[in-house]
Design a protein around this motif. Structure first.
Motif, PDB file in Angstrom:
ATOM      1  N   VAL A   6      86.369 -18.145 103.578  1.00 16.12           N
ATOM      2  CA  VAL A   6      85.582 -16.775 104.147  1.00 16.12           C
ATOM      3  C   VAL A   6      84.446 -17.270 104.722  1.00 16.12           C
ATOM      4  N   GLU A   7      84.387 -17.065 106.166  1.00 12.58           N
ATOM      5  CA  GLU A   7      83.432 -17.653 106.860  1.00 12.58           C
ATOM      6  C   GLU A   7      81.994 -16.545 106.735  1.00 12.58           C
ATOM      7  N   PRO A   8      80.731 -17.193 106.654  1.00 14.64           N
ATOM      8  CA  PRO A   8      79.552 -16.159 106.589  1.00 14.64           C
ATOM      9  C   PRO A   8      79.624 -15.088 107.666  1.00 14.64           C
ATOM     10  N   GLY A   9      79.236 -13.794 107.433  1.00 19.28           N
ATOM     11  CA  GLY A   9      79.202 -12.866 108.147  1.00 19.28           C
ATOM     12  C   GLY A   9      80.507 -12.215 108.255  1.00 19.28           C
ATOM     13  N   HIS A  10      81.567 -12.716 107.712  1.00 14.89           N
ATOM     14  CA  HIS A  10      82.872 -12.170 107.872  1.00 14.89           C
ATOM     15  C   HIS A  10      83.159 -10.630 107.637  1.00 14.89           C
ATOM     16  N   TRP A  11      82.373 -10.081 106.467  1.00 18.07           N
ATOM     17  CA  TRP A  11      82.501  -8.875 106.106  1.00 18.07           C
ATOM     18  C   TRP A  11      81.914  -7.499 106.957  1.00 18.07           C
ATOM     19  N   ARG A  12      81.143  -8.309 107.874  1.00 19.04           N
ATOM     20  CA  ARG A  12      80.563  -7.211 108.966  1.00 19.04           C
ATOM     21  C   ARG A  12      79.843  -6.043 108.374  1.00 19.04           C
ATOM     22  N   ARG A  13      79.109  -6.251 107.569  1.00 21.98           N
ATOM     23  CA  ARG A  13      78.411  -5.079 106.755  1.00 21.98           C
ATOM     24  C   ARG A  13      79.276  -4.318 106.238  1.00 21.98           C
ATOM     25  N   GLY A  14      80.422  -4.506 105.691  1.00 22.57           N
ATOM     26  CA  GLY A  14      81.082  -3.628 105.034  1.00 22.57           C
ATOM     27  C   GLY A  14      82.301  -3.064 105.754  1.00 22.57           C
ATOM     28  N   GLU A  15      82.483  -3.624 107.019  1.00 22.72           N
ATOM     29  CA  GLU A  15      83.710  -3.069 108.063  1.00 22.72           C
ATOM     30  C   GLU A  15      84.971  -3.416 107.480  1.00 22.72           C
ATOM     31  N   ARG A  16      84.957  -4.487 106.586  1.00 21.80           N
ATOM     32  CA  ARG A  16      86.411  -5.061 106.190  1.00 21.80           C
ATOM     33  C   ARG A  16      86.495  -4.956 104.635  1.00 21.80           C
ATOM     34  N   ASP A  17      87.744  -4.855 104.308  1.00 24.38           N
ATOM     35  CA  ASP A  17      87.856  -4.445 102.683  1.00 24.38           C
ATOM     36  C   ASP A  17      88.690  -5.703 102.181  1.00 24.38           C
ATOM     37  N   VAL A  18      88.848  -5.489 100.777  1.00 28.66           N
ATOM     38  CA  VAL A  18      89.798  -6.270  99.991  1.00 28.66           C
ATOM     39  C   VAL A  18      90.748  -5.405  99.409  1.00 28.66           C
ATOM     40  N   LEU A  19      92.091  -5.999  99.403  1.00 26.79           N
ATOM     41  CA  LEU A  19      93.005  -5.383  98.519  1.00 26.79           C
ATOM     42  C   LEU A  19      93.594  -6.299  97.656  1.00 26.79           C
ATOM     43  N   CYS A  20      93.375  -6.095  96.428  1.00 31.56           N
ATOM     44  CA  CYS A  20      93.748  -7.171  95.301  1.00 31.56           C
ATOM     45  C   CYS A  20      95.206  -6.502  94.572  1.00 31.56           C
ATOM     46  N   LEU A  21      96.078  -7.210  94.750  1.00 26.50           N
ATOM     47  CA  LEU A  21      97.634  -6.613  94.047  1.00 26.50           C
ATOM     48  C   LEU A  21      97.539  -7.373  92.537  1.00 26.50           C
ATOM     49  N   GLY A  22      97.113  -6.656  91.551  1.00 24.23           N
ATOM     50  CA  GLY A  22      97.058  -6.843  90.161  1.00 24.23           C
ATOM     51  C   GLY A  22      95.617  -6.874  89.854  1.00 24.23           C
ATOM     52  N   ALA A  23      95.462  -6.418  88.544  1.00 23.59           N
ATOM     53  CA  ALA A  23      94.339  -5.993  88.055  1.00 23.59           C
ATOM     54  C   ALA A  23      93.852  -6.846  86.784  1.00 23.59           C
ATOM     55  N   GLY A  24      94.552  -7.978  86.670  1.00 27.33           N
ATOM     56  CA  GLY A  24      94.393  -8.890  85.138  1.00 27.33           C
ATOM     57  C   GLY A  24      93.129  -9.513  85.270  1.00 27.33           C
ATOM     58  N   GLY A  25      93.080 -10.758  84.648  1.00 23.59           N
ATOM     59  CA  GLY A  25      91.827 -11.640  84.431  1.00 23.59           C
ATOM     60  C   GLY A  25      91.320 -12.167  86.040  1.00 23.59           C
ATOM     61  N   ALA A  26      92.438 -12.701  86.846  1.00 26.53           N
ATOM     62  CA  ALA A  26      91.947 -13.272  88.075  1.00 26.53           C
ATOM     63  C   ALA A  26      91.290 -12.116  88.910  1.00 26.53           C
ATOM     64  N   ALA A  27      91.876 -10.848  88.753  1.00 31.09           N
ATOM     65  CA  ALA A  27      91.026  -9.785  89.407  1.00 31.09           C
ATOM     66  C   ALA A  27      89.765  -9.325  88.908  1.00 31.09           C
ATOM     67  N   VAL A  28      89.771  -9.485  87.883  1.00 33.34           N
ATOM     68  CA  VAL A  28      88.333  -9.205  87.186  1.00 33.34           C
ATOM     69  C   VAL A  28      87.198 -10.429  87.680  1.00 33.34           C
ATOM     70  N   ALA A  29      87.640 -11.427  87.560  1.00 29.95           N
ATOM     71  CA  ALA A  29      86.877 -12.475  88.058  1.00 29.95           C
ATOM     72  C   ALA A  29      86.533 -12.510  89.299  1.00 29.95           C
ATOM     73  N   ILE A  30      87.444 -12.215  90.325  1.00 29.59           N
ATOM     74  CA  ILE A  30      87.099 -12.253  91.750  1.00 29.59           C
ATOM     75  C   ILE A  30      86.283 -11.136  92.198  1.00 29.59           C
ATOM     76  N   SER A  31      86.672  -9.947  91.522  1.00 29.95           N
ATOM     77  CA  SER A  31      85.621  -8.862  91.840  1.00 29.95           C
ATOM     78  C   SER A  31      84.366  -8.832  91.268  1.00 29.95           C
TER      79      SER A  31
END
Length: 308
Positions: free
Chosen positions: A123-148
């Protein structure tokens, strides 16, 4: 002189590539150490976890442990045996690393740190454009906890997505991760969706803005065949696609790769996440610094043992 021991607490540790990788890493890092597997069935009895942790504590050759599939259950069963929890272990209610300090046990959750390190790799610096882009995480287990958690805590005016959308087939997982997110106080807008089938996930995918990140954290493609998306699902233009599995057929990643050229996608798997998880634990247990140059060398060594 006897080697010190790093215990690997898992389910079927002998089949993990780390058993071949670690001896070479130890040589590179100048560690007089060996790795020892400890196989336990999923959701073992409380007494089993307590026995294993006492053996780790009482064996003078053991310097610590890395825990994979038992991170939540081990901590839940043994909290009174642990002298100190780090911030992430307290927040996430899990322990992926046990370190010994003068006979005392320290429990740490290193996955939020490892996930951010892996994200920084694509993920390059500035990629999120001050919140213009989102994340969709399929699955809410341990990996999702860590990443979020890792992403939410990194801060920076341009360092956060606008929304972090999570799906799961189990309502209790969504309830659990929601409780953790409430403790964060993050500016990210978290959303939680009970997903009955791939069609539900396809609809959420279709609503993402261009450049969003889509993560397969379901285990499908590793624990079970298949994908959380249908073959008709369209990834967001200029999107990032993160398949957390790093071996096997991985239909989710195959679907993304088929669209990569037409939709300008960047598709990565979970190999670097796996490596960062181990190197973070090794650095903690052996109290050493693993810099970027050392990680690059360790990555090169590991590549020779990577399963197809």
């Amino acid at each position: 002189m006897s080697k010190s021991k790093l215990v690997f607490v898992g389910v079927s540790t002998a089949g993990s590539s780390i058993m071949k990788i670690f001896p070479q890493w130890a040589t590179l890092l100048g560690l007089h150490a060996e790795i020892v597997g400890c196989d336990l069935p999923l959701r073992s009895a409380k007494g089993t976890y307590r026995r294993v942790l006492r053996e780790i504590r009482d064996d003078p050759r053991v310097v610590g442990a890395l825990v994979t599939a038992h991170k939540i259950d081990l901590l839940r069963a043994c909290r009174d045996l642990i002298d100190k929890l780090d911030e992430h272990a307290t927040l996430c209610d899990e322990a992926s690393c046990i370190a010994k300090r003068n006979g005392r046990l320290l429990a740490l959750a290193k996955d939020p740190i490892a996930s951010v390190a892996a994200l920084d790799g694509f993920v390059e610096p500035g990629h999120w454009r001050r919140g213009e882009r989102d994340v969709l995480c399929l699955g809410a287990g341990g990996a999702a906890v860590a990443i979020s958690v890792g992403l939410a805590q990194r801060g920076g005016a341009d360092g956060l997505p606008g929304r972090f959308v999570l799906t799961d087939v189990l309502p209790e997982r969504l309830a659990s991760i929601r409780r953790i997110h409430r403790r964060l106080g993050s500016r990210i807008q978290f959303e939680y969706h009970l997903s009955q089938d791939a069609g539900d996930n396809d609809s959420l995918l279709a609503a993402l803005p261009a450049g969003s990140l889509v993560i397969n954290a379901t285990g499908l493609g590793k624990d079970k065949p298949g994908s959380p998306l249908s073959w008709d699902a369209l990834f967001p233009h200029e999107g990032l696609v993160w398949e957390l599995n790093y071996r096997g057929r991985r239909d989710f990643m195959l679907g993304a790769q088929a669209q990569a050229a037409a939709r300008d996608l960047r598709v990565v798997d979970g190999w670097d996440y796996f490596l960062h998880g181990w190197t973070e634990a090794i650095a903690e247990v052996f109290q050493i610094v693993i810099d970027d140059e050392s990680f690059a060398q360790m990555r090169k060594i590991a590549a020779a043992h990577r399963s197809p």
